[in-house]
Design a protein around this motif. Structure first.
Motif, PDB file in Angstrom:
ATOM      1  N   ILE A  34       0.927  -1.279  -0.103  1.00 53.50           N
ATOM      2  CA  ILE A  34       0.091   0.059   0.166  1.00 53.50           C
ATOM      3  C   ILE A  34       0.934   1.151   0.235  1.00 53.50           C
ATOM      4  O   ILE A  34       1.373   1.591   1.097  1.00 53.50           O
ATOM      5  CB  ILE A  34      -0.950  -0.048   1.363  1.00 53.50           C
ATOM      6  CG1 ILE A  34      -1.841  -1.181   1.217  1.00 53.50           C
ATOM      7  CG2 ILE A  34      -1.890   1.407   1.324  1.00 53.50           C
ATOM      8  CD1 ILE A  34      -2.732  -1.453   2.326  1.00 53.50           C
ATOM      9  N   THR A  35       1.112   1.831  -1.071  1.00 55.67           N
ATOM     10  CA  THR A  35       2.073   2.836  -1.127  1.00 55.67           C
ATOM     11  C   THR A  35       1.507   4.273  -1.688  1.00 55.67           C
ATOM     12  O   THR A  35       2.401   5.015  -1.790  1.00 55.67           O
ATOM     13  CB  THR A  35       3.016   2.344  -2.535  1.00 55.67           C
ATOM     14  OG1 THR A  35       2.416   2.251  -3.455  1.00 55.67           O
ATOM     15  CG2 THR A  35       3.772   1.260  -2.238  1.00 55.67           C
ATOM     16  N   SER A  36       0.244   4.167  -1.898  1.00 54.43           N
ATOM     17  CA  SER A  36      -0.486   5.474  -2.029  1.00 54.43           C
ATOM     18  C   SER A  36      -1.934   5.404  -1.432  1.00 54.43           C
ATOM     19  O   SER A  36      -2.537   4.201  -1.159  1.00 54.43           O
ATOM     20  CB  SER A  36      -0.532   5.795  -3.487  1.00 54.43           C
ATOM     21  OG  SER A  36      -1.402   4.620  -4.022  1.00 54.43           O
ATOM     22  N   LEU A  37      -2.630   6.700  -1.387  1.00 55.67           N
ATOM     23  CA  LEU A  37      -3.740   6.863  -0.968  1.00 55.67           C
ATOM     24  C   LEU A  37      -4.789   6.017  -2.013  1.00 55.67           C
ATOM     25  O   LEU A  37      -5.771   5.631  -1.538  1.00 55.67           O
ATOM     26  CB  LEU A  37      -4.437   8.236  -0.950  1.00 55.67           C
ATOM     27  CG  LEU A  37      -5.705   8.590  -0.229  1.00 55.67           C
ATOM     28  CD1 LEU A  37      -5.752   8.191   1.175  1.00 55.67           C
ATOM     29  CD2 LEU A  37      -5.867  10.102  -0.267  1.00 55.67           C
ATOM     30  N   ASP A  38      -4.519   5.972  -3.397  1.00 53.29           N
ATOM     31  CA  ASP A  38      -5.073   5.180  -4.388  1.00 53.29           C
ATOM     32  C   ASP A  38      -5.377   3.750  -4.055  1.00 53.29           C
ATOM     33  O   ASP A  38      -6.365   2.930  -3.970  1.00 53.29           O
ATOM     34  CB  ASP A  38      -4.778   5.569  -5.595  1.00 53.29           C
ATOM     35  CG  ASP A  38      -5.060   7.178  -6.151  1.00 53.29           C
ATOM     36  OD1 ASP A  38      -6.115   7.617  -6.113  1.00 53.29           O
ATOM     37  OD2 ASP A  38      -4.068   7.705  -6.644  1.00 53.29           O
ATOM     38  N   ALA A  39      -4.007   3.250  -3.582  1.00 52.86           N
ATOM     39  CA  ALA A  39      -3.966   1.908  -3.315  1.00 52.86           C
ATOM     40  C   ALA A  39      -4.561   1.355  -2.130  1.00 52.86           C
ATOM     41  O   ALA A  39      -5.490   0.572  -1.968  1.00 52.86           O
ATOM     42  CB  ALA A  39      -2.479   1.636  -3.098  1.00 52.86           C
ATOM     43  N   LEU A  40      -4.725   2.352  -1.082  1.00 53.97           N
ATOM     44  CA  LEU A  40      -5.356   1.888   0.115  1.00 53.97           C
ATOM     45  C   LEU A  40      -7.032   2.110  -0.076  1.00 53.97           C
ATOM     46  O   LEU A  40      -7.597   1.199   0.311  1.00 53.97           O
ATOM     47  CB  LEU A  40      -4.893   3.159   1.264  1.00 53.97           C
ATOM     48  CG  LEU A  40      -5.809   3.145   2.543  1.00 53.97           C
ATOM     49  CD1 LEU A  40      -5.520   1.659   3.215  1.00 53.97           C
ATOM     50  CD2 LEU A  40      -5.492   4.149   3.605  1.00 53.97           C
ATOM     51  N   SER A  41      -7.275   3.062  -0.902  1.00 56.81           N
ATOM     52  CA  SER A  41      -8.944   3.179  -1.209  1.00 56.81           C
ATOM     53  C   SER A  41      -9.370   2.265  -2.011  1.00 56.81           C
ATOM     54  O   SER A  41     -10.560   1.503  -1.518  1.00 56.81           O
ATOM     55  CB  SER A  41      -8.901   4.475  -2.051  1.00 56.81           C
ATOM     56  OG  SER A  41     -10.434   4.593  -2.346  1.00 56.81           O
ATOM     57  N   ASP A  42      -8.440   1.496  -2.994  1.00 60.28           N
ATOM     58  CA  ASP A  42      -8.776   0.318  -3.841  1.00 60.28           C
ATOM     59  C   ASP A  42      -8.927  -0.980  -2.746  1.00 60.28           C
ATOM     60  O   ASP A  42      -9.923  -1.767  -2.878  1.00 60.28           O
ATOM     61  CB  ASP A  42      -7.768   0.189  -4.917  1.00 60.28           C
ATOM     62  CG  ASP A  42      -8.088  -1.085  -5.686  1.00 60.28           C
ATOM     63  OD1 ASP A  42      -8.934  -1.010  -6.247  1.00 60.28           O
ATOM     64  OD2 ASP A  42      -7.190  -2.026  -5.484  1.00 60.28           O
ATOM     65  N   VAL A  43      -8.117  -1.177  -1.990  1.00 61.99           N
ATOM     66  CA  VAL A  43      -8.237  -2.441  -1.111  1.00 61.99           C
ATOM     67  C   VAL A  43      -9.258  -2.170  -0.214  1.00 61.99           C
ATOM     68  O   VAL A  43     -10.022  -3.300   0.003  1.00 61.99           O
ATOM     69  CB  VAL A  43      -6.687  -2.429  -0.249  1.00 61.99           C
ATOM     70  CG1 VAL A  43      -6.866  -3.533   0.967  1.00 61.99           C
ATOM     71  CG2 VAL A  43      -5.626  -2.921  -1.084  1.00 61.99           C
ATOM     72  N   LEU A  44      -9.612  -1.052   0.394  1.00 62.25           N
ATOM     73  CA  LEU A  44     -10.711  -0.973   1.265  1.00 62.25           C
ATOM     74  C   LEU A  44     -12.173  -1.050   0.618  1.00 62.25           C
ATOM     75  O   LEU A  44     -13.090  -1.891   1.073  1.00 62.25           O
ATOM     76  CB  LEU A  44     -10.555   0.304   2.239  1.00 62.25           C
ATOM     77  CG  LEU A  44      -9.482   0.269   3.007  1.00 62.25           C
ATOM     78  CD1 LEU A  44      -9.181   1.851   3.921  1.00 62.25           C
ATOM     79  CD2 LEU A  44      -9.716  -0.884   4.144  1.00 62.25           C
TER      80      LEU A  44
END
Length: 102
Positions: A34-44
């Motif tokens: 999880i290297t960015s806010l986009d990646a975190l948003s996608d996973v969640l």
């Protein structure tokens, strides 16, 4: 069957970094950085209902100062805020002075 989603700071790598692991039936289904806010948003958005063992209110942030009002804001970067009532219903909103939705 999904056992849970874990989001944690992996200190076994150099440099340390935030990662996620989705497990079920004793097996790992999916994992990644999880290297960015986009990646975190996608996973969640895909797996947030299964978040376990770390309070989802302690998610990583990705730069920029904390917003002046953090009610309902769970993560951010320099340009956006990740807001919402539950980890599986978060949305990205611009930081351009707009108020955070209730």
């Amino acid at each position: 069957m999904t056992d849970g989603l874990r989001i944690f700071l992996d200190t076994t790598t150099t440099p340390s970094g935030w990662v996620y692991r989705l497990t079920g039936g004793g097996r790992q289904f999916e994992s990644g950085a999880i290297t960015s806010l986009d990646a975190l948003s996608d996973v969640l958005s895909r797996h947030g209902a299964h978040l376990t063992d770390v309070p989802w209110t302690e998610l990583p942030t990705f730069g920029g100062p904390p917003p002046p009002r953090t009610d309902g804001v769970w993560s951010w970067d320099e340009r956006r805020l990740l807001v919402g009532p539950r980890p599986d219903s978060l949305q990205l909103h611009p930081r351009d002075g707009q108020t955070v939705p209730e």
